[in-house]
Design a protein around this motif. Sequence first.
Motif, PDB file in Angstrom:
ATOM      1  N   LEU A   1      -5.042  -6.928 -48.575  1.00 48.11           N
ATOM      2  CA  LEU A   1      -5.426  -6.473 -46.935  1.00 48.11           C
ATOM      3  C   LEU A   1      -4.930  -8.134 -46.135  1.00 48.11           C
ATOM      4  O   LEU A   1      -5.059  -7.811 -45.288  1.00 48.11           O
ATOM      5  CB  LEU A   1      -6.659  -6.016 -47.251  1.00 48.11           C
ATOM      6  N   ALA A   2      -6.270  -8.673 -46.769  1.00 50.93           N
ATOM      7  CA  ALA A   2      -6.102 -10.049 -46.127  1.00 50.93           C
ATOM      8  C   ALA A   2      -5.214 -10.747 -46.250  1.00 50.93           C
ATOM      9  O   ALA A   2      -4.237 -11.718 -44.986  1.00 50.93           O
ATOM     10  CB  ALA A   2      -7.005 -10.863 -46.886  1.00 50.93           C
TER      11      ALA A   2
ATOM     12  N   ALA B   1      -0.841  -7.546 -37.742  1.00 55.72           N
ATOM     13  CA  ALA B   1      -1.061  -7.001 -36.145  1.00 55.72           C
ATOM     14  C   ALA B   1       0.593  -7.483 -35.596  1.00 55.72           C
ATOM     15  O   ALA B   1       1.080  -9.116 -36.214  1.00 55.72           O
ATOM     16  CB  ALA B   1      -1.733  -7.218 -35.109  1.00 55.72           C
ATOM     17  N   ALA B   2       1.430  -6.979 -34.951  1.00 53.03           N
ATOM     18  CA  ALA B   2       3.017  -7.033 -34.643  1.00 53.03           C
ATOM     19  C   ALA B   2       2.979  -7.842 -33.589  1.00 53.03           C
ATOM     20  O   ALA B   2       4.075  -8.691 -33.880  1.00 53.03           O
ATOM     21  CB  ALA B   2       3.656  -5.330 -33.645  1.00 53.03           C
ATOM     22  N   ALA B   3       1.598  -8.695 -32.575  1.00 52.74           N
ATOM     23  CA  ALA B   3       1.659  -9.552 -31.722  1.00 52.74           C
ATOM     24  C   ALA B   3       1.497 -11.228 -32.396  1.00 52.74           C
ATOM     25  O   ALA B   3       1.802 -12.108 -32.090  1.00 52.74           O
ATOM     26  CB  ALA B   3       0.384  -9.512 -30.647  1.00 52.74           C
ATOM     27  N   ASP B   4       1.303 -11.020 -33.908  1.00 52.84           N
ATOM     28  CA  ASP B   4       1.620 -12.235 -35.037  1.00 52.84           C
ATOM     29  C   ASP B   4       2.498 -12.765 -34.614  1.00 52.84           C
ATOM     30  O   ASP B   4       2.570 -13.921 -34.766  1.00 52.84           O
ATOM     31  CB  ASP B   4       0.943 -11.847 -36.428  1.00 52.84           C
ATOM     32  N   ARG B   5       3.695 -12.164 -34.637  1.00 53.03           N
ATOM     33  CA  ARG B   5       5.333 -12.529 -34.812  1.00 53.03           C
ATOM     34  C   ARG B   5       5.283 -11.913 -33.707  1.00 53.03           C
ATOM     35  O   ARG B   5       6.517 -10.688 -33.203  1.00 53.03           O
ATOM     36  CB  ARG B   5       5.576 -11.966 -35.634  1.00 53.03           C
TER      37      ARG B   5
ATOM     38  N   VAL C   1       9.913  -1.629 -33.619  1.00 51.16           N
ATOM     39  CA  VAL C   1      10.339  -1.658 -34.967  1.00 51.16           C
ATOM     40  C   VAL C   1      10.607  -3.648 -35.157  1.00 51.16           C
ATOM     41  O   VAL C   1      10.428  -3.617 -35.885  1.00 51.16           O
ATOM     42  CB  VAL C   1      11.576  -1.837 -33.678  1.00 51.16           C
ATOM     43  N   SER C   2       9.922  -3.973 -33.902  1.00 48.97           N
ATOM     44  CA  SER C   2       9.898  -5.607 -34.439  1.00 48.97           C
ATOM     45  C   SER C   2       8.693  -5.933 -35.065  1.00 48.97           C
ATOM     46  O   SER C   2       8.632  -6.629 -35.985  1.00 48.97           O
ATOM     47  CB  SER C   2       9.827  -6.195 -32.937  1.00 48.97           C
ATOM     48  N   GLY C   3       7.481  -4.969 -35.135  1.00 43.20           N
ATOM     49  CA  GLY C   3       6.680  -5.268 -35.804  1.00 43.20           C
ATOM     50  C   GLY C   3       6.343  -5.088 -37.287  1.00 43.20           C
ATOM     51  O   GLY C   3       6.365  -6.192 -37.772  1.00 43.20           O
ATOM     52  N   ILE C   4       7.773  -4.336 -37.670  1.00 44.73           N
ATOM     53  CA  ILE C   4       7.533  -3.970 -39.153  1.00 44.73           C
ATOM     54  C   ILE C   4       8.970  -5.243 -40.003  1.00 44.73           C
ATOM     55  O   ILE C   4       8.884  -5.333 -40.952  1.00 44.73           O
ATOM     56  CB  ILE C   4       8.006  -2.704 -39.354  1.00 44.73           C
ATOM     57  N   VAL C   5       9.313  -5.241 -38.783  1.00 47.77           N
ATOM     58  CA  VAL C   5      10.630  -6.246 -38.982  1.00 47.77           C
ATOM     59  C   VAL C   5      10.078  -7.044 -39.293  1.00 47.77           C
ATOM     60  O   VAL C   5      10.890  -8.362 -40.472  1.00 47.77           O
ATOM     61  CB  VAL C   5      11.755  -5.859 -39.039  1.00 47.77           C
TER      62      VAL C   5
ATOM     63  N   GLN D   1       1.959  -4.261 -44.216  1.00 46.43           N
ATOM     64  CA  GLN D   1       1.912  -3.159 -43.518  1.00 46.43           C
ATOM     65  C   GLN D   1       1.063  -3.894 -41.999  1.00 46.43           C
ATOM     66  O   GLN D   1       1.257  -5.276 -42.055  1.00 46.43           O
ATOM     67  CB  GLN D   1       0.860  -1.846 -43.308  1.00 46.43           C
ATOM     68  N   VAL D   2       1.923  -3.083 -41.322  1.00 42.31           N
ATOM     69  CA  VAL D   2       1.880  -4.295 -39.794  1.00 42.31           C
ATOM     70  C   VAL D   2       1.432  -2.913 -38.343  1.00 42.31           C
ATOM     71  O   VAL D   2       1.616  -2.080 -38.416  1.00 42.31           O
ATOM     72  CB  VAL D   2       2.484  -4.700 -38.867  1.00 42.31           C
TER      73      VAL D   2
END
Length: 325
Positions: free
Chosen positions: A9-10, A15-19, A140-144, A247-248
């Motif tokens: 988990l760590a 989060a999607a905003a991380d990228r 889409v962008s978050g998990i890609v 996971q995101v």
Amino acid sequence: MLEEVERWLAGRSWAAADRPLDQLLERKRAAGTTVSVVLPALDEEATVGAIVEVIRRELMEGLPVPLVDELIVIDSGSGDATAEVAQKAGARVVHRDDILPRIPALPGKGEVLWRSLLVATGEIVCFVDADLREFSASFVSGIVGPLLTDPEVQFVKAMYDRPFGGAPGQGGRPGGAEQGGRVTELVARPLLNLHWPQLAGFVQPLGGEYAVRRSLLERLPFPVGYGVELGLLVDALHTVGLDALAQVDVGVRVHRHQDGQALGRMAAAIYRTAQVRLSRGHLVRPELTQFERGPEGFVPHTYPVDTEERPPMLGVKEYALRRVA
């Protein structure tokens, strides 16, 4: 095992905003990676067009390099205008029965996802359910994103709140008691915790939004029905290991919810998928009987539980020929 889950988990939950999008576009351009988005659809004329429009507007058009190279809607026999709406919005629409016609199609979501590997060309394949409302491109962008930035990651699931009564401000409460995902909480999560505790850290193990490297997808069998998400997740764990899974957090997922009878059939399919992976044994009775009250009392209705699985796509001759070409 708890320590392993906490470590995962760590290190594998983001989060999607991380990228940010500009970072992903730069990584994608440098690597030359291609991305396909696939929407399996059955009678989704009310929602599929808006999803396609958002992906095209925010992830394909007007960018220095598109994040999404290919956007495909696989229509599995809609009786409404799903195909027309999706095509007008800018998606390539393919009918399920036109893919691999030598093998008669079976009903079910997993069947559509399996066949989509023959028409999608991306090295990363991203699946998105077609019934989402208030859709965000970050789904889409978050998990890609992790697949573009971390070569060790091979399979990424979206995680999100699922307000049962609607979006926040419309009766739904993220993180509160009115959450959807009843099959997840009552069936899938207990099964995973008991039998595959390494996967206990997945917030939405049955979620329909996930991105996977083709090199992994083509090696996995696909349950043809509702059990496909559980089956792919468990088989991916055994194929590439926990650290290749991630996971995101993409926020809030708003979609329609099924009635109790439909949820019962989904739960049976999930249990069956788990059972096959636990024992590979014989299914004594792959059917589920449910009851509805009629004028003269309760009436039984018996439904088949999904028992078919498609083999890894690498074993299909048409797919092998396409790879050679």
